[in-house]
Design an enzyme around this catalytic site. Structure first.
Site, PDB file in Angstrom:
ATOM      1  N   SER A  38      28.511   1.687 -10.474  1.00  0.00           N
ATOM      2  CA  SER A  38      29.847   1.072 -10.550  1.00  0.00           C
ATOM      3  C   SER A  38      30.813   2.046 -11.196  1.00  0.00           C
ATOM      4  O   SER A  38      30.433   3.155 -11.570  1.00  0.00           O
ATOM      5  CB  SER A  38      29.774  -0.218 -11.372  1.00  0.00           C
ATOM      6  OG  SER A  38      29.209   0.049 -12.636  1.00  0.00           O
ATOM      7  N   GLY A  84      21.128  -4.292 -13.548  1.00  0.00           N
ATOM      8  CA  GLY A  84      19.856  -4.019 -12.891  1.00  0.00           C
ATOM      9  C   GLY A  84      20.108  -3.236 -11.623  1.00  0.00           C
ATOM     10  O   GLY A  84      21.251  -3.095 -11.173  1.00  0.00           O
ATOM     11  N   SER A 126      17.523 -14.142  -7.572  1.00  0.00           N
ATOM     12  CA  SER A 126      17.837 -13.975  -6.157  1.00  0.00           C
ATOM     13  C   SER A 126      16.979 -14.922  -5.327  1.00  0.00           C
ATOM     14  O   SER A 126      15.845 -15.241  -5.704  1.00  0.00           O
ATOM     15  CB  SER A 126      17.507 -12.526  -5.775  1.00  0.00           C
ATOM     16  OG  SER A 126      17.408 -12.394  -4.383  1.00  0.00           O
ATOM     17  N   TYR A 151      11.846  -4.523  -5.765  1.00  0.00           N
ATOM     18  CA  TYR A 151      13.063  -5.159  -6.286  1.00  0.00           C
ATOM     19  C   TYR A 151      12.851  -6.666  -6.449  1.00  0.00           C
ATOM     20  O   TYR A 151      13.085  -7.237  -7.513  1.00  0.00           O
ATOM     21  CB  TYR A 151      14.266  -4.895  -5.358  1.00  0.00           C
ATOM     22  CG  TYR A 151      15.419  -5.839  -5.640  1.00  0.00           C
ATOM     23  CD1 TYR A 151      16.188  -5.691  -6.783  1.00  0.00           C
ATOM     24  CD2 TYR A 151      15.706  -6.907  -4.775  1.00  0.00           C
ATOM     25  CE1 TYR A 151      17.216  -6.586  -7.063  1.00  0.00           C
ATOM     26  CE2 TYR A 151      16.724  -7.792  -5.050  1.00  0.00           C
ATOM     27  CZ  TYR A 151      17.485  -7.630  -6.197  1.00  0.00           C
ATOM     28  OH  TYR A 151      18.500  -8.520  -6.492  1.00  0.00           O
ATOM     29  N   LYS A 155      12.505  -9.236  -9.923  1.00  0.00           N
ATOM     30  CA  LYS A 155      13.238 -10.484 -10.225  1.00  0.00           C
ATOM     31  C   LYS A 155      12.264 -11.606 -10.552  1.00  0.00           C
ATOM     32  O   LYS A 155      12.474 -12.378 -11.490  1.00  0.00           O
ATOM     33  CB  LYS A 155      14.108 -10.885  -9.027  1.00  0.00           C
ATOM     34  CG  LYS A 155      15.297  -9.979  -8.797  1.00  0.00           C
ATOM     35  CD  LYS A 155      16.361 -10.194  -9.849  1.00  0.00           C
ATOM     36  CE  LYS A 155      17.422  -9.118  -9.833  1.00  0.00           C
ATOM     37  NZ  LYS A 155      18.306  -9.124 -10.986  1.00  0.00           N
ATOM     38  N   LEU A 202      24.630  -6.248   5.307  1.00  0.00           N
ATOM     39  CA  LEU A 202      25.391  -6.494   6.528  1.00  0.00           C
ATOM     40  C   LEU A 202      26.914  -6.423   6.326  1.00  0.00           C
ATOM     41  O   LEU A 202      27.615  -5.726   7.076  1.00  0.00           O
ATOM     42  CB  LEU A 202      25.002  -7.880   7.078  1.00  0.00           C
ATOM     43  CG  LEU A 202      25.668  -8.277   8.371  1.00  0.00           C
ATOM     44  CD1 LEU A 202      25.245  -7.358   9.503  1.00  0.00           C
ATOM     45  CD2 LEU A 202      25.341  -9.741   8.712  1.00  0.00           C
TER      46      LEU A 202
HETATM   47  P1  NAD Z   1      25.832  -4.009  -8.825  1.00  0.00           P
HETATM   48  O1  NAD Z   1      24.939  -2.845  -8.656  1.00  0.00           O
HETATM   49  O2  NAD Z   1      27.192  -3.943  -8.251  1.00  0.00           O
HETATM   50  O3  NAD Z   1      25.959  -4.380 -10.361  1.00  0.00           O
HETATM   51  C1  NAD Z   1      24.930  -4.123 -11.300  1.00  0.00           C
HETATM   52  C2  NAD Z   1      25.560  -3.387 -12.482  1.00  0.00           C
HETATM   53  O4  NAD Z   1      24.564  -3.131 -13.455  1.00  0.00           O
HETATM   54  C3  NAD Z   1      26.169  -2.047 -12.085  1.00  0.00           C
HETATM   55  O5  NAD Z   1      27.485  -1.984 -12.594  1.00  0.00           O
HETATM   56  C4  NAD Z   1      25.283  -1.008 -12.752  1.00  0.00           C
HETATM   57  O6  NAD Z   1      26.004   0.139 -13.120  1.00  0.00           O
HETATM   58  C5  NAD Z   1      24.749  -1.788 -13.939  1.00  0.00           C
HETATM   59  N1  NAD Z   1      23.432  -1.361 -14.428  1.00  0.00           N
HETATM   60  C6  NAD Z   1      22.311  -1.131 -13.716  1.00  0.00           C
HETATM   61  N2  NAD Z   1      21.299  -0.784 -14.525  1.00  0.00           N
HETATM   62  C7  NAD Z   1      21.792  -0.817 -15.792  1.00  0.00           C
HETATM   63  C8  NAD Z   1      21.235  -0.557 -17.072  1.00  0.00           C
HETATM   64  N3  NAD Z   1      19.969  -0.194 -17.188  1.00  0.00           N
HETATM   65  N4  NAD Z   1      22.025  -0.701 -18.154  1.00  0.00           N
HETATM   66  C9  NAD Z   1      23.324  -1.057 -18.019  1.00  0.00           C
HETATM   67  N5  NAD Z   1      23.909  -1.290 -16.836  1.00  0.00           N
HETATM   68  C10 NAD Z   1      23.151  -1.177 -15.739  1.00  0.00           C
HETATM   69  O7  NAD Z   1      25.049  -5.287  -8.253  1.00  0.00           O
HETATM   70  P2  NAD Z   1      25.580  -6.765  -7.980  1.00  0.00           P
HETATM   71  O8  NAD Z   1      25.569  -6.991  -6.531  1.00  0.00           O
HETATM   72  O9  NAD Z   1      26.806  -7.037  -8.752  1.00  0.00           O
HETATM   73  O10 NAD Z   1      24.356  -7.585  -8.579  1.00  0.00           O
HETATM   74  C11 NAD Z   1      24.382  -8.085  -9.905  1.00  0.00           C
HETATM   75  C12 NAD Z   1      23.042  -8.721 -10.200  1.00  0.00           C
HETATM   76  O11 NAD Z   1      22.799  -9.764  -9.245  1.00  0.00           O
HETATM   77  C13 NAD Z   1      21.865  -7.759 -10.083  1.00  0.00           C
HETATM   78  O12 NAD Z   1      20.924  -8.077 -11.090  1.00  0.00           O
HETATM   79  C14 NAD Z   1      21.300  -8.074  -8.713  1.00  0.00           C
HETATM   80  O13 NAD Z   1      19.930  -7.781  -8.640  1.00  0.00           O
HETATM   81  C15 NAD Z   1      21.557  -9.576  -8.613  1.00  0.00           C
HETATM   82  N6  NAD Z   1      21.639 -10.068  -7.225  1.00  0.00           N
HETATM   83  C16 NAD Z   1      22.540  -9.502  -6.367  1.00  0.00           C
HETATM   84  C17 NAD Z   1      22.592  -9.942  -5.045  1.00  0.00           C
HETATM   85  C18 NAD Z   1      23.563  -9.335  -4.064  1.00  0.00           C
HETATM   86  O14 NAD Z   1      23.402  -9.574  -2.863  1.00  0.00           O
HETATM   87  N7  NAD Z   1      24.568  -8.592  -4.506  1.00  0.00           N
HETATM   88  C19 NAD Z   1      21.740 -10.972  -4.604  1.00  0.00           C
HETATM   89  C20 NAD Z   1      20.858 -11.539  -5.509  1.00  0.00           C
HETATM   90  C21 NAD Z   1      20.821 -11.077  -6.837  1.00  0.00           C
HETATM   91  N1  UFG Z   2      21.342  -6.868   9.020  1.00  0.00           N
HETATM   92  C1  UFG Z   2      21.515  -6.203  10.214  1.00  0.00           C
HETATM   93  N2  UFG Z   2      22.005  -4.937  10.185  1.00  0.00           N
HETATM   94  C2  UFG Z   2      22.342  -4.309   9.027  1.00  0.00           C
HETATM   95  C3  UFG Z   2      22.164  -4.991   7.808  1.00  0.00           C
HETATM   96  C4  UFG Z   2      21.653  -6.277   7.841  1.00  0.00           C
HETATM   97  O1  UFG Z   2      21.219  -6.744  11.292  1.00  0.00           O
HETATM   98  O2  UFG Z   2      22.767  -3.143   9.078  1.00  0.00           O
HETATM   99  C5  UFG Z   2      20.851  -8.262   9.047  1.00  0.00           C
HETATM  100  C6  UFG Z   2      19.528  -8.446   8.319  1.00  0.00           C
HETATM  101  O3  UFG Z   2      18.449  -8.217   9.192  1.00  0.00           O
HETATM  102  C7  UFG Z   2      19.648  -9.910   7.871  1.00  0.00           C
HETATM  103  C8  UFG Z   2      21.142 -10.083   7.615  1.00  0.00           C
HETATM  104  O4  UFG Z   2      21.783  -9.053   8.351  1.00  0.00           O
HETATM  105  O5  UFG Z   2      19.276 -10.761   8.905  1.00  0.00           O
HETATM  106  C9  UFG Z   2      21.528  -9.961   6.155  1.00  0.00           C
HETATM  107  O6  UFG Z   2      21.024  -8.736   5.635  1.00  0.00           O
HETATM  108  P1  UFG Z   2      21.477  -8.158   4.215  1.00  0.00           P
HETATM  109  O7  UFG Z   2      20.814  -6.836   4.030  1.00  0.00           O
HETATM  110  O8  UFG Z   2      22.949  -8.219   4.089  1.00  0.00           O
HETATM  111  O9  UFG Z   2      20.904  -9.232   3.190  1.00  0.00           O
HETATM  112  P2  UFG Z   2      19.406  -9.723   2.972  1.00  0.00           P
HETATM  113  O10 UFG Z   2      19.390 -11.184   3.224  1.00  0.00           O
HETATM  114  O11 UFG Z   2      18.420  -8.910   3.682  1.00  0.00           O
HETATM  115  O12 UFG Z   2      19.211  -9.375   1.422  1.00  0.00           O
HETATM  116  C10 UFG Z   2      20.019  -9.993   0.436  1.00  0.00           C
HETATM  117  C11 UFG Z   2      20.161  -9.055  -0.773  1.00  0.00           C
HETATM  118  C12 UFG Z   2      18.831  -8.844  -1.427  1.00  0.00           C
HETATM  119  C13 UFG Z   2      18.190 -10.139  -1.754  1.00  0.00           C
HETATM  120  C14 UFG Z   2      18.110 -11.017  -0.515  1.00  0.00           C
HETATM  121  C15 UFG Z   2      17.572 -12.387  -0.798  1.00  0.00           C
HETATM  122  O13 UFG Z   2      20.657  -7.815  -0.357  1.00  0.00           O
HETATM  123  O14 UFG Z   2      19.049  -8.163  -2.645  1.00  0.00           O
HETATM  124  O15 UFG Z   2      19.422 -11.177   0.041  1.00  0.00           O
HETATM  125  O16 UFG Z   2      18.356 -12.984  -1.761  1.00  0.00           O
HETATM  126  F1  UFG Z   2      16.932  -9.919  -2.215  1.00  0.00           F
END
Ligand code: NAD
Ligand code: UFG
Length: 340
Positions: A38, A84, A126, A151, A155, A202
């Site tokens: 970030s 994370g 997640s 990953y 979680k 996606l």
């Molecule tokens: P992100 O990568 O944008 O944000 C995570 C932030 O944590 C970043 O700013 C990164 O710099 C910071 N970070 C990572 N490791 C660190 C550490 N050791 N110490 C301090 N800072 C650290 O991700 P996001 O999409 O905002 O996701 C936030 C949380 O939600 C994560 O834990 C992710 O696993 C969880 N999550 C995200 C999604 C998704 O689709 N975005 C889905 C399910 C769960």
């Molecule tokens: N997809 C494509 N093409 C791409 C990317 C994705 O067809 O280039 C499809 C995937 O096959 C899936 C859908 O779009 O059917 C969504 O895919 P994403 O990668 O956007 O999301 P996922 O559901 O695979 O994964 C997300 C988060 C993970 C989390 C998971 C379950 O990225 O961190 O949801 O919560 F673990």
């Protein structure tokens, strides 16, 4: 003096939207982020939007000395723990990094919280912890499954650690928020998702095609047992996810132990439906080709959102067209994310 909320990972995608929502709701916020995925610009833009700056500490959740210093020098009442690593593919190639950052980092944070007497925690989990559920929609009381990558396992391990800890130390008040697929951006277009390099997910992939940075989407499989053969997910606006955190923060004040809530809309959309919706919102064409399935992907996944509605008074309010137009606004305003 008002108590403060510590937001780990507050400069990231979901953390920045939640930090803004907290500040707007009148909380004092301390952000701890090592900026590995970030930019401090997200926090600067938050300050521009709400005219209040969160306190920012650049540092790592694995640094116990720093955590102790933060808890002794700030009157922290609760922690929202977003920090994370989150890339599924990267977790397969560097699993130790993932377990160290996510699992060891969380344990370090929990130990520092305990020592400081801070027991209110909202953790970013997640839907991946459900594994491949045969039944839709997915309820919180469904058994957790087998995540297909480090990953996802990180979680699930953290969830289990939190459960064990809360059993032995009843003073903990914990929310496990299981996000489905957060997308979209703040309606101002000032903050949004800024993936590093080629997007894995996606939505950012599609919006980078529309802006001309990428050529063509690969649709991963059209032979799933879904209405159009492509994967179905529960896409939820990041602003709704942010609001869910504020509701969870309120709710855990009166709820000891571990409370699990899905943050999803309860509606699934296919990849082809998302492409169409984005084309409509942006007026751009999104060329695509169908290729083989991506390893580890599941056919469908959507939430039962009733528990969060009943216990948190929270439901996702924003529509699919809103998710698309907010993504597009952010992409147009910041074609290179925070690198401009
Ligand atoms: P992100 O990568 O944008 O944000 C995570 C932030 O944590 C970043 O700013 C990164 O710099 C910071 N970070 C990572 N490791 C660190 C550490 N050791 N110490 C301090 N800072 C650290 O991700 P996001 O999409 O905002 O996701 C936030 C949380 O939600 C994560 O834990 C992710 O696993 C969880 N999550 C995200 C999604 C998704 O689709 N975005 C889905 C399910 C769960
Ligand atoms: N997809 C494509 N093409 C791409 C990317 C994705 O067809 O280039 C499809 C995937 O096959 C899936 C859908 O779009 O059917 C969504 O895919 P994403 O990668 O956007 O999301 P996922 O559901 O695979 O994964 C997300 C988060 C993970 C989390 C998971 C379950 O990225 O961190 O949801 O919560 F673990």
């Amino acid at each position: 003096m008002k108590k403060k909320i510590l937001v780990t990972g507050g400069a990231g995608y979901i953390g920045s939207h939640t930090t803004l929502a907290l500040l707007e709701a009148g909380y004092n916020v301390v952000v701890l982020d090592n900026l590995c995925n970030s930019s401090v610009k997200s926090l600067q833009r938050i300050s521009t939007l709400c005219k209040i700056a969160p306190e920012f500490i650049q540092g790592d959740i694995r640094d116990r000395t720093l955590l102790d210093r933060i808890f002794t020098s700030h009157d922290i009442s609760a922690v929202l723990h977003f920090a994370g690593l989150k890339s599924v593919g990267e977790s397969v190639t560097t699993p130790l990094n993932y377990y160290e950052n996510n699992v060891s980092g969380s344990i370090n944070l929990l130990q520092a919280m305990k020592q400081a007497g801070v027991f209110d925690l909202v953790f970013s989990s997640s839907a991946t912890v459900y594994g491949e559920s045969k039944v839709m929609p997915i309820r919180e009381d469904f058994p957790t499954g087998q995540p297909t990558n480090p990953y996802g396992r990180s979680k699930l391990i953290i969830e289990q650690i939190l459960q064990d800890m809360a059993k032995s130390e009843p003073q903990w008040c914990i929310a496990l928020l299981r996000y489905f697929n957060p997308i979209g951006a703040h309606p101002s277009g000032m903050i949004g998702e800024d993936p590093n390099g080629l997007p894995n997910n996606l939505m950012p992939y599609i919006s980078q095609i529309a802006i001309g940075k990428l050529k063509k989407l690969s649709v991963f499989g059209r032979d799933y047992p879904t209405p159009d053969g492509t994967g179905v997910r529960d896409y939820i606006h990041v602003q709704d996810v942010a609001e869910g955190h504020l509701c969870a923060l309120n709710a855990i004040r009166e709820r000891n132990g571990v409370n699990i809530w899905n943050l999803g809309t309860g509606v699934g959309y296919s990849v082809l439906e998302i492409i169409k919706a984005f084309e409509l919102a942006s007026g751009r064409t999104v060329p695509f080709q169908v290729i083989q399935r991506r390893s580890g992907d599941i056919a469908e996944c959507w939430a039962a959102p009733e528990k969060a509605a009943k216990e948190l008074g929270w439901t996702a309010k924003r529509s699919l067209p809103e998710m698309m137009s907010d993504t597009w606004r952010w992409q147009q305003k910041s074609p290179n994310g925070y690198r401009d």
